[in-house]
Design a protein around this motif. Structure first.
Motif, PDB file in Angstrom:
ATOM      1  N   GLU A 277      10.114   2.140  -8.637  1.00  0.00           N
ATOM      2  CA  GLU A 277       9.249   0.958  -8.626  1.00  0.00           C
ATOM      3  C   GLU A 277       8.939   0.506  -7.195  1.00  0.00           C
ATOM      4  N   ILE A 278       9.972   0.518  -6.342  1.00  0.00           N
ATOM      5  CA  ILE A 278       9.777   0.099  -4.947  1.00  0.00           C
ATOM      6  C   ILE A 278       8.839   1.064  -4.225  1.00  0.00           C
ATOM      7  N   LEU A 279       9.057   2.372  -4.433  1.00  0.00           N
ATOM      8  CA  LEU A 279       8.191   3.366  -3.802  1.00  0.00           C
ATOM      9  C   LEU A 279       6.748   3.213  -4.275  1.00  0.00           C
ATOM     10  N   LEU A 280       6.585   2.967  -5.572  1.00  0.00           N
ATOM     11  CA  LEU A 280       5.242   2.793  -6.108  1.00  0.00           C
ATOM     12  C   LEU A 280       4.582   1.544  -5.524  1.00  0.00           C
ATOM     13  N   LEU A 284       1.261   1.559  -3.255  1.00  0.00           N
ATOM     14  CA  LEU A 284       0.039   0.842  -3.609  1.00  0.00           C
ATOM     15  C   LEU A 284      -0.352  -0.146  -2.528  1.00  0.00           C
ATOM     16  N   ASN A 285       0.645  -0.847  -1.978  1.00  0.00           N
ATOM     17  CA  ASN A 285       0.352  -1.837  -0.946  1.00  0.00           C
ATOM     18  C   ASN A 285      -0.134  -1.182   0.342  1.00  0.00           C
ATOM     19  N   ASN A 286       0.424  -0.005   0.643  1.00  0.00           N
ATOM     20  CA  ASN A 286       0.048   0.651   1.894  1.00  0.00           C
ATOM     21  C   ASN A 286      -1.359   1.222   1.856  1.00  0.00           C
ATOM     22  N   THR A 287      -1.915   1.350   0.649  1.00  0.00           N
ATOM     23  CA  THR A 287      -3.286   1.850   0.575  1.00  0.00           C
ATOM     24  C   THR A 287      -4.295   0.778   0.942  1.00  0.00           C
ATOM     25  N   GLU A 288      -3.850  -0.470   1.001  1.00  0.00           N
ATOM     26  CA  GLU A 288      -4.759  -1.545   1.356  1.00  0.00           C
ATOM     27  C   GLU A 288      -4.894  -1.594   2.875  1.00  0.00           C
ATOM     28  N   GLY A 289      -6.121  -1.571   3.363  1.00  0.00           N
ATOM     29  CA  GLY A 289      -6.336  -1.446   4.795  1.00  0.00           C
ATOM     30  C   GLY A 289      -6.132  -2.728   5.575  1.00  0.00           C
ATOM     31  N   LYS A 290      -6.129  -3.863   4.888  1.00  0.00           N
ATOM     32  CA  LYS A 290      -6.072  -5.130   5.604  1.00  0.00           C
ATOM     33  C   LYS A 290      -4.685  -5.393   6.181  1.00  0.00           C
ATOM     34  N   ALA A 291      -4.626  -5.995   7.353  1.00  0.00           N
ATOM     35  CA  ALA A 291      -3.354  -6.433   7.916  1.00  0.00           C
ATOM     36  C   ALA A 291      -2.797  -7.547   7.043  1.00  0.00           C
ATOM     37  N   VAL A 292      -1.476  -7.746   7.119  1.00  0.00           N
ATOM     38  CA  VAL A 292      -0.815  -8.702   6.237  1.00  0.00           C
ATOM     39  C   VAL A 292      -1.369 -10.106   6.419  1.00  0.00           C
ATOM     40  N   TRP A 293      -1.488 -10.559   7.680  1.00  0.00           N
ATOM     41  CA  TRP A 293      -1.959 -11.925   7.897  1.00  0.00           C
ATOM     42  C   TRP A 293      -3.423 -12.085   7.495  1.00  0.00           C
TER      43      TRP A 293
END
Length: 529
Positions: A277-280, A284-293
């Motif tokens: 679950e953590i890896l998934l 999924l989150n790492n595919t989003e290009g936007k920076a966290v802030w």
């Protein structure tokens, strides 16, 4: 070795299993279970004994990690508690004004927001564990400066440093504990920082009472110096506790994450489920290009719902006036008619004992009855007690009945606070956000908490002087009534759900309140679109 807890749908997308027990287990695990039966009862008895021993060892380990991670919270609680009494002696020694008193007390909360803001990014960079160590070092420096401060200005410098250190510690401890805890006990364990805050407040009150007989020039310095002691144990704690497995996954250290999960979960199959679950979630989150802030400043609809819930509950925790009750309890009891300094400090000890005792009830119930029922009991009870305190101070005067009701109302308010919104708001904030933004989004919640705390602490005396102490508590009562509606409208029930499953509750189509609240099995389709 296959990963469990992950399935592939018809569109070649990955999704999480959301049932109470994962249906997607490995074939080799099932075969192993069947093979075990052939060894006979002796083998089964031995295996059962081994599993029980591992379960006990795991529970002790996670418990110890949660305790060590919560030590920074003692510093916050102690500072809040001790300053309520120390300020009486600081006024006498340094001859400060009422406005300086408000600024001195409130500046810690205001500056702690800087620590909370920096804590999110720091914990993502150096890890949850070492952020806790940094928090302790900064607080120690501030406490040392306050202890030897020759003037109000130097005392303020120490308070600023202590506030920044507390800001780091107060936001990272719940995040760390939530990320290492098994799902079944996450609520109780994530409440530990609130227990230690209450313990620190009680120790602060006791310190006030014990050292109140010393000369004013010496007493407040010793009271503040005692706050350095908990930091010593934090150095030892850093040698014992592991890093968060979810942070390790974020840093592409999956094998180290598995080792930590093996220590914090008593079932190897569950370890593989959680790791999958953590890896998934991380993938999924790492595919989003936007920076966290940038993502937090321009959130998706589901992240907006999370931010409203997380920041809102943190703000309501403070604007209902708990810091006014704790910081200024001697002033409140003085308004009720208690004039003797020893009796004032003795009454505040009763408040500290009540606040600490009732947090234990929350720990026992939070994973049994859930977060939302406790929030309802807490916010409704606080509303009644705050209104009662306002009415007592406004209409009953200085008699023994008024004094008794004032003490009862203050103790009732802190009791209801400790049963619900006190610990639950930190639990919710640490568990509702996605892995990629969890630390920094939790930091925003902590910032909201600290800003509201500073606002209340720095304005209470001025407001009380303008509309009376009783009038101030009528306002707190009205705000507390609003918090009941906020809980109903915006807070979901997260009991029994993994951190990765909770994220799905805020997806489109989910209603946060009422009888239509989506249950765990009903949201499985949300990841199969």
């Amino acid at each position: 070795m296959g990963l469990v807890g992950v399935q592939e749908n018809g569109n070649n997308e990955m999704g999480l299993s959301l049932g109470g027990k994962n249906r997607y287990t490995r074939m080799d695990s099932q075969q192993l279970t069947n093979d075990d039966d052939s060894f006979g009862d002796d083998y089964n008895a031995s295996e059962h004994h081994t599993q029980l021993q591992r379960k006990k060892t795991t529970r002790k380990y996670v418990f110890a990690c949660s305790v060590f991670a919560s030590l920074n919270s003692v510093l916050l609680g102690y500072d809040v508690g001790v300053m309520s009494g120390a300020i009486l002696f600081i006024q006498e020694d340094l001859k400060i004004t009422e406005v300086q008193e408000e600024v001195l007390i409130g500046i810690l909360s205001v500056m702690s927001l800087l620590g909370s803001l920096g804590g999110g990014r720091t914990s993502d960079a150096i890890g949850r564990k070492w952020t806790m160590g940094l928090a302790a070092i900064i607080f120690q420096a501030g406490a040392a400066v306050m202890t030897f401060a020759p003037s109000f200005q130097v005392l303020m410098i120490g308070r600023i440093l202590a506030g920044i250190g507390i800001g780091f510690g107060v936001m990272i401890a719940p995040v760390y504990i939530a990320e290492i805890s098994p799902t079944v006990s996450r609520g109780s364990l994530t409440s530990f920082p609130e227990i230690f805050i209450n313990l620190g407040i009680l120790l602060g009150y006791v310190s006030n009472y014990v050292f109140s007989g010393l000369p004013s020039h010496t007493s407040w310095r010793i009271m503040l110096a005692v706050g350095i002691l908990p930091s010593v144990f934090i150095g030892f704690a850093l040698c014992v506790i592991p890093e968060s497995p979810r942070w390790l996954v974020m840093k592409n250290r999956a094998e180290e994450a598995r080792e930590v999960l093996l220590k914090t979960n008593d079932n190897e199959v569950e370890v593989e489920e959680r790791l999958a679950e953590i890896l998934l979630a991380a993938g999924l989150n790492n595919t989003e290009g936007k920076a966290v802030w940038r993502e937090l400043l321009s959130p998706s609809p589901e992240l907006s719902r999370m931010l409203i819930t997380g920041i809102g509950i943190q703000c309501f925790q403070q604007i209902t006036g708990i810091d006014a009750t704790v910081y200024y309890s001697p002033e409140i009891f003085k308004s009720a008619g208690i004039t003797d300094k020893s009796k004032l400090l003795g009454a505040t000890v009763a408040v500290g004992v009540t606040k600490t005792a009732f947090i234990l009830i929350a720990i026992l119930l939070i994973d049994r009855v859930g977060r939302k029922p406790l929030l309802y009991v807490s916010t409704i009870g606080m509303t009644v007690c705050l209104f009662s305190l306002g009415a007592t101070l406004s209409f009953l005067g200085d008699g023994s009945v008024g004094i008794g009701l004032a003490i009862l109302s203050v103790c009732g308010n802190v009791a209801f606070f400790s049963v619900g919104i006190g610990p639950v708001c930190w639990v919710l904030t640490s568990e509702i956000f996605p892995l990629r933004v969890r630390a920094q989004a939790s930091a925003l919640g902590a910032v909201g908490n600290r800003v509201c705390s500073g606002f209340v602490a720095m304005s209470f005396l001025s407001v009380a002087r303008a509309i009376t102490v009783g009038g101030a508590f009528f306002i707190f009562s009205a705000i507390s009534a609003l918090s009941v509606g906020f809980v109903y409208r915006y807070v979901p029930e997260t009991k029994g759900k993994s951190l990765e499953q909770i994220e799905l509750l805020f997806r489109d189509g989910y209603e946060l309140h009422g009888s239509r609240e989506v249950q765990l099995g009903d949201v499985e389709h949300l990841v199969q679109k």
